[in-house]
Scaffold this motif. Structure first.
Motif, PDB file in Angstrom:
ATOM      1  N   GLU A 175       0.998  -1.219  -0.106  1.00  0.00           N
ATOM      2  CA  GLU A 175      -0.003   0.131  -0.158  1.00  0.00           C
ATOM      3  C   GLU A 175       0.763   1.287  -0.089  1.00  0.00           C
ATOM      4  O   GLU A 175       0.337   2.325  -0.619  1.00  0.00           O
ATOM      5  N   TYR A 178       1.781   1.438  -3.785  1.00  0.00           N
ATOM      6  CA  TYR A 178       0.746   1.836  -4.411  1.00  0.00           C
ATOM      7  C   TYR A 178       0.514   3.258  -4.274  1.00  0.00           C
ATOM      8  O   TYR A 178      -0.259   3.958  -5.296  1.00  0.00           O
ATOM      9  N   ALA A 179       0.451   4.030  -3.088  1.00  0.00           N
ATOM     10  CA  ALA A 179       0.057   5.251  -2.987  1.00  0.00           C
ATOM     11  C   ALA A 179       0.818   6.258  -3.757  1.00  0.00           C
ATOM     12  O   ALA A 179       0.183   7.447  -3.992  1.00  0.00           O
ATOM     13  N   PHE A 181       1.051   5.980  -6.967  1.00  0.00           N
ATOM     14  CA  PHE A 181       0.560   6.204  -8.417  1.00  0.00           C
ATOM     15  C   PHE A 181      -0.429   7.405  -8.517  1.00  0.00           C
ATOM     16  O   PHE A 181      -1.004   7.563  -9.614  1.00  0.00           O
ATOM     17  N   GLN A 182      -0.642   8.124  -7.485  1.00  0.00           N
ATOM     18  CA  GLN A 182      -1.287   9.390  -7.852  1.00  0.00           C
ATOM     19  C   GLN A 182      -0.685  10.298  -8.732  1.00  0.00           C
ATOM     20  O   GLN A 182       0.417  10.506  -8.606  1.00  0.00           O
ATOM     21  N   PRO A 183      -1.726  10.976  -9.435  1.00  0.00           N
ATOM     22  CA  PRO A 183      -1.033  11.641 -10.384  1.00  0.00           C
ATOM     23  C   PRO A 183      -0.013  12.993  -9.842  1.00  0.00           C
ATOM     24  O   PRO A 183       1.127  13.378 -10.274  1.00  0.00           O
ATOM     25  N   LYS A 184      -0.348  13.443  -8.627  1.00  0.00           N
ATOM     26  CA  LYS A 184       0.337  14.418  -8.058  1.00  0.00           C
ATOM     27  C   LYS A 184       1.849  13.910  -7.552  1.00  0.00           C
ATOM     28  O   LYS A 184       2.750  14.638  -7.769  1.00  0.00           O
ATOM     29  N   PHE A 185       2.034  12.499  -7.124  1.00  0.00           N
ATOM     30  CA  PHE A 185       3.277  12.148  -6.810  1.00  0.00           C
ATOM     31  C   PHE A 185       4.198  11.826  -8.147  1.00  0.00           C
ATOM     32  O   PHE A 185       5.106  12.301  -8.109  1.00  0.00           O
ATOM     33  N   ARG A 186       3.452  11.604  -9.167  1.00  0.00           N
ATOM     34  CA  ARG A 186       4.118  11.274 -10.559  1.00  0.00           C
ATOM     35  C   ARG A 186       4.838  12.506 -11.070  1.00  0.00           C
ATOM     36  O   ARG A 186       5.752  12.599 -11.698  1.00  0.00           O
ATOM     37  N   ALA A 247       7.413   5.504  -8.569  1.00  0.00           N
ATOM     38  CA  ALA A 247       6.025   6.268  -9.062  1.00  0.00           C
ATOM     39  C   ALA A 247       5.974   6.274 -10.316  1.00  0.00           C
ATOM     40  O   ALA A 247       4.615   6.044 -10.878  1.00  0.00           O
TER      41      ALA A 247
END
Length: 346
Positions: A175, A178-179, A181-186, A247
């Motif tokens: 988890e 997988y967190a 994968f959010q667009p802001k992190f990428r 990411a």
């Protein structure tokens, strides 16, 4: 559930590609500032990420027979390839005497012996809460640089310096990754890679050897209290870069996904090609930017080749001391032969 497996196999394949590419780039870092920058960027995350993933999959260390299993998986290949590389270097460099030191790992073989040690160290560190174990591991990693006798011998320096990353991987859960994968992190990850690249390019005096973790502070010319701060800075940088890399890792299945299971084969075998490359005249061809793109392509092809079923089938008896893949290859070849024989006679 399958997608989660795809994610880690994808990560391992991409990382082993960067290992191969980084080793091929090593020959050019003194001649080209851009290549030197790319080289340092790669080294901020590729092995740290590999180590973290290895720790993530070490959660079964407490099971009966686990130590025996990893000894067979890591120590036996280490001994075998230590001998093979010793013979290879003897002929490649035309050495006058044959040298074989089982306690001084050849080049990339340090990872095998360190990995074995990290699993053993878990027996002690995993008993305590993550915050205390990680704090102790990082303190040891920072302090070990002051011990001049801890260096490449038995891969002790790298074992202690990189153990915090292995331990962090052990404590991580899916988890947590997988967190990312959010667009802001990428978007943040892309910006981080750009900033680190620009930073290394503007300050080329930053020594890449800090990223290797293989030498005491005295050999780095920094035996004062500032050495701890420098290593701590590189710890922080590597952690940021590792999670930035994760990411970007895709979760779907691709043509290379299953090959991510064969990274040990690539890791152990690619050194022969890299060493031959470094001693050849082919290096002289790589002078322009587009040539280095070609080198990246060669690295990818080599990674695909060494992780393929054909190569792993023939290398398995040496690396895993098994012949299961070779038997499957023989059975498949016989089936194809019978099929085409019937076609020709019908």
């Amino acid at each position: 559930m399958k997608q989660r497996d795809y994610y880690f196999d994808n990560a391992k394949f991409i990382l082993i590609f960067f290992v191969v590419f980084g080793h091929l780039l090593r020959s050019f870092i003194e001649d080209n500032e851009t290549i030197y920058t790319v080289y340092k960027v790669i080294y901020t995350f590729h092995m740290p990420a590999f180590i973290l993933v290895s720790g993530f999959f070490a959660k079964g260390f407490y099971k009966k027979g686990y130590i025996k299993k990893i000894a067979k998986k890591l120590i036996l290949p280490y001994i075998i390839f230590q001998i093979i590389y010793s013979v290879f270097y003897y002929f490649l460099y035309n050495k006058g005497t044959f040298e074989l030191d089982p306690f001084n790992p050849h080049w990339s073989l340090w990872f095998l012996i360190s990995m074995f040690c990290w699993n053993i160290m878990l027996l002690f560190f995993a008993k305590y809460k993550a915050v205390y174990s990680l704090a102790a591991a990082f303190i040891i990693g920072l302090a070990v640089g002051y011990a001049d006798w801890i260096s490449n011998y038995l891969s002790l320096s790298r074992t202690f310096v990189f153990f915090p990353l292995f331990l962090l991987g052990y404590y991580l859960k899916k988890e947590h990754l997988y967190a990312l994968f959010q667009p802001k992190f990428r978007i943040s990850a892309f910006a981080i890679f750009a900033v680190v690249f620009i930073g290394f390019y503007l300050y080329p005096e930053v020594d890449y050897k800090w990223l290797l973790g293989s030498k005491p502070y005295t050999e780095m010319g920094a035996a004062s209290i500032g050495a701890v701060i420098t290593r701590l800075g590189f710890y922080i940088l590597s952690l940021i870069m590792v999670f930035s890399f994760f990411a970007f890792v895709p979760r779907k299945q691709y043509f290379f996904t299953n090959l991510g299971k064969n990274t040990l084969y690539v890791y152990l075998l690619h050194g022969f090609f890299v060493r031959l490359f470094r001693e050849s005249e082919v290096q002289g061809f790589f002078t322009k930017p587009e040539n280095f793109l070609l080198l990246a392509g060669i690295s990818l092809l080599l990674t695909l080749l060494l992780s393929s079923k054909l190569i792993t089938s023939f290398a398995q008896p040496i690396i895993e001391l098994k012949t299961s893949q070779l038997k499957k290859l023989k059975d498949r070849s016989r089936a194809y032969a019978r099929f085409y024989r019937k076609k020709l006679t019908s």
